[in-house]
Design an enzyme around this catalytic site. Structure first.
Site, PDB file in Angstrom:
ATOM      1  N   PHE A  43      62.373  59.608   5.932  1.00 45.97           N
ATOM      2  CA  PHE A  43      62.618  60.894   5.281  1.00 45.97           C
ATOM      3  C   PHE A  43      61.569  61.257   4.236  1.00 45.97           C
ATOM      4  O   PHE A  43      61.437  62.417   3.858  1.00 45.97           O
ATOM      5  CB  PHE A  43      64.016  60.938   4.642  1.00 45.97           C
ATOM      6  CG  PHE A  43      64.379  59.701   3.868  1.00 45.97           C
ATOM      7  CD1 PHE A  43      63.916  59.494   2.577  1.00 45.97           C
ATOM      8  CD2 PHE A  43      65.194  58.737   4.444  1.00 45.97           C
ATOM      9  CE1 PHE A  43      64.254  58.353   1.869  1.00 45.97           C
ATOM     10  CE2 PHE A  43      65.544  57.592   3.748  1.00 45.97           C
ATOM     11  CZ  PHE A  43      65.067  57.399   2.456  1.00 45.97           C
ATOM     12  N   GLY A  46      58.835  64.258   4.497  1.00 45.25           N
ATOM     13  CA  GLY A  46      59.315  65.624   4.339  1.00 45.25           C
ATOM     14  C   GLY A  46      60.094  65.879   3.062  1.00 45.25           C
ATOM     15  O   GLY A  46      60.458  67.008   2.758  1.00 45.25           O
ATOM     16  N   HIS A  47      60.358  64.821   2.269  1.00 44.57           N
ATOM     17  CA  HIS A  47      61.227  64.974   1.082  1.00 44.57           C
ATOM     18  C   HIS A  47      60.708  64.144  -0.075  1.00 44.57           C
ATOM     19  O   HIS A  47      61.284  63.091  -0.369  1.00 44.57           O
ATOM     20  CB  HIS A  47      62.650  64.550   1.443  1.00 44.57           C
ATOM     21  CG  HIS A  47      63.690  65.029   0.496  1.00 44.57           C
ATOM     22  ND1 HIS A  47      64.081  64.334  -0.627  1.00 44.57           N
ATOM     23  CD2 HIS A  47      64.441  66.148   0.500  1.00 44.57           C
ATOM     24  CE1 HIS A  47      65.046  64.987  -1.254  1.00 44.57           C
ATOM     25  NE2 HIS A  47      65.282  66.093  -0.579  1.00 44.57           N
ATOM     26  N   PHE A  48      59.731  64.406  -0.738  1.00 48.77           N
ATOM     27  CA  PHE A  48      58.806  65.529  -0.658  1.00 48.77           C
ATOM     28  C   PHE A  48      57.417  64.941  -0.514  1.00 48.77           C
ATOM     29  O   PHE A  48      57.155  63.886  -1.104  1.00 48.77           O
ATOM     30  CB  PHE A  48      58.899  66.393  -1.910  1.00 48.77           C
ATOM     31  CG  PHE A  48      60.283  66.960  -2.121  1.00 48.77           C
ATOM     32  CD1 PHE A  48      60.704  68.076  -1.416  1.00 48.77           C
ATOM     33  CD2 PHE A  48      61.171  66.359  -3.004  1.00 48.77           C
ATOM     34  CE1 PHE A  48      61.979  68.606  -1.609  1.00 48.77           C
ATOM     35  CE2 PHE A  48      62.449  66.879  -3.189  1.00 48.77           C
ATOM     36  CZ  PHE A  48      62.857  67.996  -2.499  1.00 48.77           C
ATOM     37  N   VAL A  53      61.256  61.543  -2.885  1.00 48.36           N
ATOM     38  CA  VAL A  53      62.553  61.299  -3.504  1.00 48.36           C
ATOM     39  C   VAL A  53      63.560  61.072  -2.381  1.00 48.36           C
ATOM     40  O   VAL A  53      63.600  61.838  -1.416  1.00 48.36           O
ATOM     41  CB  VAL A  53      62.996  62.509  -4.367  1.00 48.36           C
ATOM     42  CG1 VAL A  53      64.392  62.305  -4.921  1.00 48.36           C
ATOM     43  CG2 VAL A  53      62.008  62.762  -5.501  1.00 48.36           C
TER      44      VAL A  53
END
Length: 145
Positions: A43, A46-48, A53
Site C-alpha cells: 500500500f 500509493g499511500h503516499f 503512511v
C-alpha cells in the site's frame, strides 16, 4: 505464536495478512500481537508516494485479525471452509499517530463481551508505547453451508 501457527487461525494471506507474531494470548481475555511495518508493504506506493503512511483502515483490520486469532483460540477451533470470523462493526475509532515504514505496531485486543458467536473487543495499537489507533470492534463467527 509464530506466523506458521497464526495462518492456522486466519484465512488471510499476502498481501492482506497483517499479524506477524502473537506475543501473549490469554484465552477468553486478551491478545498482544505484532505487525512489522516495512517499506515493502504493497500500500505504500500509493499511500503516499513521498510520505508513506499505513492506512488507518488497515491498522483497524490488523486489530480485527488479532481479535479473530483470540476468538478462534478461545473457542478451541480453527477456521475451515465451513466457518469464518466476519468483521461486523466498529465504534469509537481514533487515529492518534501515523504509522510509517520501520515501525513495529503492537496491538492489544481484549474481549469486552461475548454472546453466542458474537464478540466485542477493545483494541489499542501502539508504536514505541505511544497510542497510534484505538477502536471498539465487533466480530461474528459464521458457519458457511
Amino acid at each position: 505464536m509464530d506466523i506458521n501457527e497464526i495462518v492456522q487461525y486466519l484465512p488471510h494471506r499476502y498481501p492482506f495478512l497483517l499479524v506477524d507474531r502473537v506475543l501473549e494470548l490469554e484465552e477468553n481475555k486478551r491478545i498482544l500481537a505484532l505487525k512489522n511495518v516495512t517499506m515493502n508493504e504493497p500500500f505504500f506506493p500509493g499511500h503516499f508516494p513521498h510520505h508513506p503512511v499505513m492506512p488507518g483502515v488497515l491498522i483497524v483490520e490488523a486489530m480485527a485479525q488479532a481479535a479473530a486469532v483470540l476468538s478462534f483460540k478461545s473457542m478451541g477451533v480453527k477456521p475451515d471452509q465451513n466457518s469464518v470470523v466476519y468483521f461486523a462493526g466498529i465504534d469509537a475509532v481514533r487515529f492518534k499517530r501515523p504509522v510509517v515504514p520501520g515501525d513495529q505496531l503492537l496491538m492489544e485486543v481484549e474481549i469486552t463481551q461475548s454472546k453466542r458467536n458474537i464478540y466485542k473487543y477493545k483494541g489499542v495499537a501502539r508504536v514505541n508505547g505511544e497510542i497510534a489507533t484505538e477502536a471498539e470492534l465487533m466480530c461474528a463467527l459464521k458457519t458457511l453451508s
